[in-house]
Design an enzyme around this catalytic site. Structure first.
Site: not given
Ligand code: PAF
Length: 283
Positions: A28-29, A35, A149, A154
């Site tokens: 999501m940036g 990341h 994780k 999710q």
């Molecule tokens: O984990 C995230 O950043 C978000 O939930 C994802 C998987 C990119 C979906 O928008």
């Protein structure tokens, strides 16, 4: 690196690599070192021949709270630089209007793993995640996708979605990346007050102590209560939940011989932080 702002540009950018390994990292940036670590793992998995695709899309559909969405940091230029530095080949950066039709009417709901932990507190959140990730899988058609994780629930829900819908992609779970003091990296950390940033590593310390206690046979309830009392004692902290669950089905532990997960969500002021640790009994 190619940047695609529309679905057409994305398809064109990926056309030359169809048939090769394509590793997707959805984000999501507001990209941080956590990341970057996912992107580097993707590069390694894809190899020189394969393709690394990243999406940078602040998905409005997964926010149950408009204030949280509005406060979410957005740093598109810096995100592109992180992607470049990590060897990403294609970045997909759509707007909500590009991503969603205004009269969209199809939902994507997982109905078992989503009813507990964050799912129980954030109505619609995981349906929004499943919707956007399934769209990304359809658009990118990756062979592999990597998720951190830290968002353990999710990942479990997405694994279930892929299994139940026979989506032809292999999911990889990446270990949580932490700051030197133990705080799990998150795009939300920049919103913490200096006092709360200093206090937040208590989450990790409490989880590690709890894992040791559980390994030695401490009862589930006592383990949770210890973490709860450590975090509740911090000024301005409201604990959303501390739960020890089965690591696979995320429901309360019924068989203590199976791998377990201790998951925490707590508000440090306005900022909701989550963390978790995988546990097992050793005795
Ligand atoms: O984990 C995230 O950043 C978000 O939930 C994802 C998987 C990119 C979906 O928008």
């Amino acid at each position: 690196m190619q940047t695609a702002y529309t679905k057409e540009e994305l398809r064109a950018a990926l056309a030359p690599v169809r048939g090769k390994r394509i590793v997707l990292v959805p984000t999501m940036g507001a990209l941080h070192e956590g990341h970057a670590s996912l992107l580097r793992q993707a590069r390694e998995l894809a190899g020189d021949e394969g393709c690394v695709a990243a999406s940078v899309f602040l998905n409005p559909v997964q926010f149950d709270n408009a204030g949280d969405l509005a406060a979410y940091p957005q740093t598109p230029e810096a995100d592109l630089q992180v992607c470049r530095d990590c060897g990403v080949d294609v970045v997909f950066m759509p707007t909500p209007d590009v991503m969603y039709c205004s009269d969209r009417s199809v939902t994507m709901e997982e109905t078992h793993l989503s009813t507990v932990l964050c799912g129980a507190r954030r109505p619609g959140h995981f349906a929004g995640v499943c919707l956007v990730v399934s769209k990304l899988f359809n658009l990118v058609q990756p062979t592999d996708a990597i998720f951190g994780k830290k968002d353990y629930q999710q990942l479990a829900i997405l694994r279930r979605m892929v299994r139940d819908l026979d989506i032809p992609v292999t999911l990889h779970g990446a270990e949580i990346v932490r700051d030197v003091d133990g705080l799990a990296l998150s795009s939300r950390n920049v919103r913490l007050s200096p006092e709360h940033r200093a206090a937040a590593p208590a989450i990790r310390r409490a989880l590690v102590a709890a894992a040791a206690a559980y390994a030695e046979g401490a009862p589930v309830q006592a383990v949770c209560e210890d973490v709860l009392s450590i975090l509740s004692a911090i000024d301005g902290v409201t604990v959303d939940y501390v739960e020890l669950v089965d690591a696979e089905n995320l429901h309360p532990v019924t068989d203590e011989a199976r791998p377990a997960l201790l998951a925490v969500a707590a508000y440090f002021g306005e900022v909701r932080l989550i963390d978790n640790i995988e546990l097992s009994r050793t005795i």
